[in-house]
Design a protein around this motif. Structure first.
Motif, PDB file in Angstrom:
ATOM      1  N   GLY A  66       0.811  -1.217   0.000  1.00 17.02           N
ATOM      2  CA  GLY A  66       0.000   0.000   0.000  1.00 17.02           C
ATOM      3  C   GLY A  66       0.835   1.253   0.000  1.00 17.02           C
ATOM      4  O   GLY A  66       2.034   1.235  -0.313  1.00 17.02           O
ATOM      5  N   LEU A  69       3.874   4.285   4.165  1.00 15.50           N
ATOM      6  CA  LEU A  69       3.565   5.016   5.398  1.00 15.50           C
ATOM      7  C   LEU A  69       4.793   5.701   5.994  1.00 15.50           C
ATOM      8  O   LEU A  69       4.665   6.698   6.707  1.00 15.50           O
ATOM      9  CB  LEU A  69       2.946   4.061   6.427  1.00 15.50           C
ATOM     10  CG  LEU A  69       1.563   3.505   6.058  1.00 15.50           C
ATOM     11  CD1 LEU A  69       1.049   2.604   7.168  1.00 15.50           C
ATOM     12  CD2 LEU A  69       0.576   4.629   5.766  1.00 15.50           C
ATOM     13  N   GLY A 114      -4.286  -2.228   1.584  1.00 15.15           N
ATOM     14  CA  GLY A 114      -4.511  -0.799   1.409  1.00 15.15           C
ATOM     15  C   GLY A 114      -4.458  -0.407  -0.055  1.00 15.15           C
ATOM     16  O   GLY A 114      -5.174  -0.930  -0.897  1.00 15.15           O
ATOM     17  N   GLY A 115      -3.555   0.531  -0.366  1.00 15.69           N
ATOM     18  CA  GLY A 115      -3.385   0.948  -1.745  1.00 15.69           C
ATOM     19  C   GLY A 115      -2.974  -0.181  -2.663  1.00 15.69           C
ATOM     20  O   GLY A 115      -3.276  -0.170  -3.858  1.00 15.69           O
ATOM     21  N   GLU A 118      -6.144  -1.735  -3.529  1.00 15.65           N
ATOM     22  CA  GLU A 118      -6.890  -0.862  -4.428  1.00 15.65           C
ATOM     23  C   GLU A 118      -6.353  -0.914  -5.853  1.00 15.65           C
ATOM     24  O   GLU A 118      -7.132  -0.910  -6.816  1.00 15.65           O
ATOM     25  CB  GLU A 118      -6.852   0.577  -3.893  1.00 15.65           C
ATOM     26  CG  GLU A 118      -7.690   0.755  -2.628  1.00 15.65           C
ATOM     27  CD  GLU A 118      -7.647   2.166  -2.094  1.00 15.65           C
ATOM     28  OE1 GLU A 118      -8.704   2.814  -2.026  1.00 15.65           O
ATOM     29  OE2 GLU A 118      -6.542   2.631  -1.736  1.00 15.65           O
ATOM     30  N   LEU A 136      -8.150  -4.171   3.086  1.00 14.92           N
ATOM     31  CA  LEU A 136      -8.083  -2.719   3.201  1.00 14.92           C
ATOM     32  C   LEU A 136      -8.021  -2.351   4.691  1.00 14.92           C
ATOM     33  O   LEU A 136      -9.044  -2.172   5.340  1.00 14.92           O
ATOM     34  CB  LEU A 136      -9.308  -2.085   2.539  1.00 14.92           C
ATOM     35  CG  LEU A 136      -9.389  -2.291   1.020  1.00 14.92           C
ATOM     36  CD1 LEU A 136     -10.797  -2.054   0.507  1.00 14.92           C
ATOM     37  CD2 LEU A 136      -8.397  -1.381   0.306  1.00 14.92           C
ATOM     38  N   GLU A 138      -7.257   0.330   6.174  1.00 18.99           N
ATOM     39  CA  GLU A 138      -7.247   1.767   6.432  1.00 18.99           C
ATOM     40  C   GLU A 138      -7.936   2.148   7.735  1.00 18.99           C
ATOM     41  O   GLU A 138      -7.551   3.132   8.389  1.00 18.99           O
ATOM     42  CB  GLU A 138      -7.896   2.512   5.258  1.00 18.99           C
ATOM     43  CG  GLU A 138      -6.974   2.743   4.067  1.00 18.99           C
ATOM     44  CD  GLU A 138      -6.856   1.544   3.149  1.00 18.99           C
ATOM     45  OE1 GLU A 138      -6.291   1.686   2.051  1.00 18.99           O
ATOM     46  OE2 GLU A 138      -7.314   0.444   3.524  1.00 18.99           O
ATOM     47  N   ARG A 141      -5.581   2.467  10.439  1.00 22.91           N
ATOM     48  CA  ARG A 141      -4.519   3.467  10.268  1.00 22.91           C
ATOM     49  C   ARG A 141      -5.069   4.890  10.199  1.00 22.91           C
ATOM     50  O   ARG A 141      -4.315   5.832   9.994  1.00 22.91           O
ATOM     51  CB  ARG A 141      -3.730   3.183   8.972  1.00 22.91           C
ATOM     52  CG  ARG A 141      -3.165   1.783   8.856  1.00 22.91           C
ATOM     53  CD  ARG A 141      -1.980   1.549   9.766  1.00 22.91           C
ATOM     54  NE  ARG A 141      -1.446   0.206   9.574  1.00 22.91           N
ATOM     55  CZ  ARG A 141      -1.788  -0.837  10.317  1.00 22.91           C
ATOM     56  NH1 ARG A 141      -2.674  -0.680  11.313  1.00 22.91           N
ATOM     57  NH2 ARG A 141      -1.275  -2.030  10.092  1.00 22.91           N
ATOM     58  N   MET A 143      -6.834   6.032   7.768  1.00 23.70           N
ATOM     59  CA  MET A 143      -6.827   6.450   6.365  1.00 23.70           C
ATOM     60  C   MET A 143      -8.252   6.357   5.811  1.00 23.70           C
ATOM     61  O   MET A 143      -9.210   6.190   6.571  1.00 23.70           O
ATOM     62  CB  MET A 143      -5.855   5.583   5.571  1.00 23.70           C
ATOM     63  CG  MET A 143      -4.449   5.514   6.157  1.00 23.70           C
ATOM     64  SD  MET A 143      -3.503   7.045   5.998  1.00 23.70           S
ATOM     65  CE  MET A 143      -2.894   6.853   4.331  1.00 23.70           C
ATOM     66  N   ALA A 145      -9.292   4.850   2.165  1.00 20.06           N
ATOM     67  CA  ALA A 145      -9.657   3.866   1.126  1.00 20.06           C
ATOM     68  C   ALA A 145     -10.745   4.408   0.197  1.00 20.06           C
ATOM     69  O   ALA A 145     -11.728   3.745  -0.085  1.00 20.06           O
ATOM     70  CB  ALA A 145     -10.089   2.544   1.746  1.00 20.06           C
ATOM     71  N   GLY A 168     -11.104  -4.008   8.632  1.00 15.17           N
ATOM     72  CA  GLY A 168      -9.761  -3.708   8.161  1.00 15.17           C
ATOM     73  C   GLY A 168      -8.813  -4.879   8.231  1.00 15.17           C
ATOM     74  O   GLY A 168      -7.591  -4.688   8.316  1.00 15.17           O
TER      75      GLY A 168
END
Length: 261
Positions: A66, A69, A114-115, A118, A136, A138, A141, A143, A145, A168
């Motif tokens: 992702g 970070l 995460g990313g 995605e 995911l 997020e 964290r 975040m 998504a 998550g």
């Protein structure tokens, strides 16, 4: 070709092999890597030598962990806020992959979180190694998504999307396959070859037809059926040279020679 930011691209037999190549960071998406992905996928749409794209990560541990970070934390320390989703001066990386005019296949060789999840969701087809985990995280964290929370419920049942987003937690490749999040699960040591073979079979078909399928599904999926049936997007295979070639090849009992025109 490998960029300084860790993106490797090689076109072989009309397939663009794209590798997220930052194994020391679990192929995390740095701002530099994101920019390179956007540039590469923008280029594929107009590249006549590319009929399909195969996206994977380097190594066996991660497809992509992702957004980087560590980089986010450094930016926070420098009082530089993150760019809001779908805002800023550059195009969103997930949207760029999703809207690539050529079919895109993800070979998920490890964790896709995460990313990383995605960007896999943005691909048309997802093949996963049996040791892969997807999700995911997020919510753990703080975040957002943004892309995932819109695309995930278009792929899996809404209740499953809520569960994955709310908790998550990463799920196994086998569970992801159960819910239709990935198309196939294969042994990790066979993933690369299975993905290459899938792409070989894909580019053996009429390229204009395949591209029209992608455009029609992408533009018509959320429309009423009566409206979707009247769409005309993507290349027109009906009036193409390839359509005539496909018919001739069938009658002559030979493989067609596609020209993408």
């Amino acid at each position: 070709m490998r960029t300084d930011n860790g993106l490797s691209v090689e076109v072989v037999d009309r397939v663009a092999h794209v590798t997220l190549d930052r194994p020391e960071r679990l192929n995390a998406l740095s701002t530099g890597l994101i920019a390179d992905i956007v540039a590469a996928f923008d280029g594929f749409t107009a590249d006549d030598d590319v009929w399909a794209v195969l996206l994977t990560g380097s190594g066996e541990r991660a497809f992509s962990a992702g957004v980087d970070l560590k980089e986010v934390n450094q930016a926070d320390g420098a009082a530089r806020p993150m760019t809001m989703p779908m805002a800023g001066t550059t195009r969103n990386v997930f949207e760029t992959v999703l809207e690539c005019a050529k079919p895109v296949v993800a070979a998920i060789n490890g964790v896709a979180a995460g990313g990383g999840c995605e960007i896999a969701l943005a691909c048309d087809v997802r093949l996963a190694a049996d040791h892969a985990r997807i999700g995911l995280p997020e919510a753990k964290r703080g975040m957002g998504a943004n892309f995932g929370c819109q695309l995930l419920p278009r792929i899996v049942p809404r209740g499953i999307a809520y569960e994955l987003l709310y908790l998550g937690e990463l799920i196994s490749a086998q569970e992801a396959h159960r819910w239709g999040l990935v198309n196939r699960v294969v042994p990790g040591d066979r993933l690369a070859e299975e993905a290459r073979e899938f792409c070989r079979r894909l580019v053996a078909n009429a390229p204009l037809t395949v591209r029209r399928y992608k455009a029609m599904i992408g533009k018509g999926a959320e429309l009423p059926l009566s409206a979707a049936l009247r769409l005309s997007v993507g290349p027109n295979p009906y009036l193409s040279e390839d359509r005539a070639e496909g018919v001739r090849a069938f009658l002559e009992k030979r493989d067609p020679v596609w020209r993408a025109r």
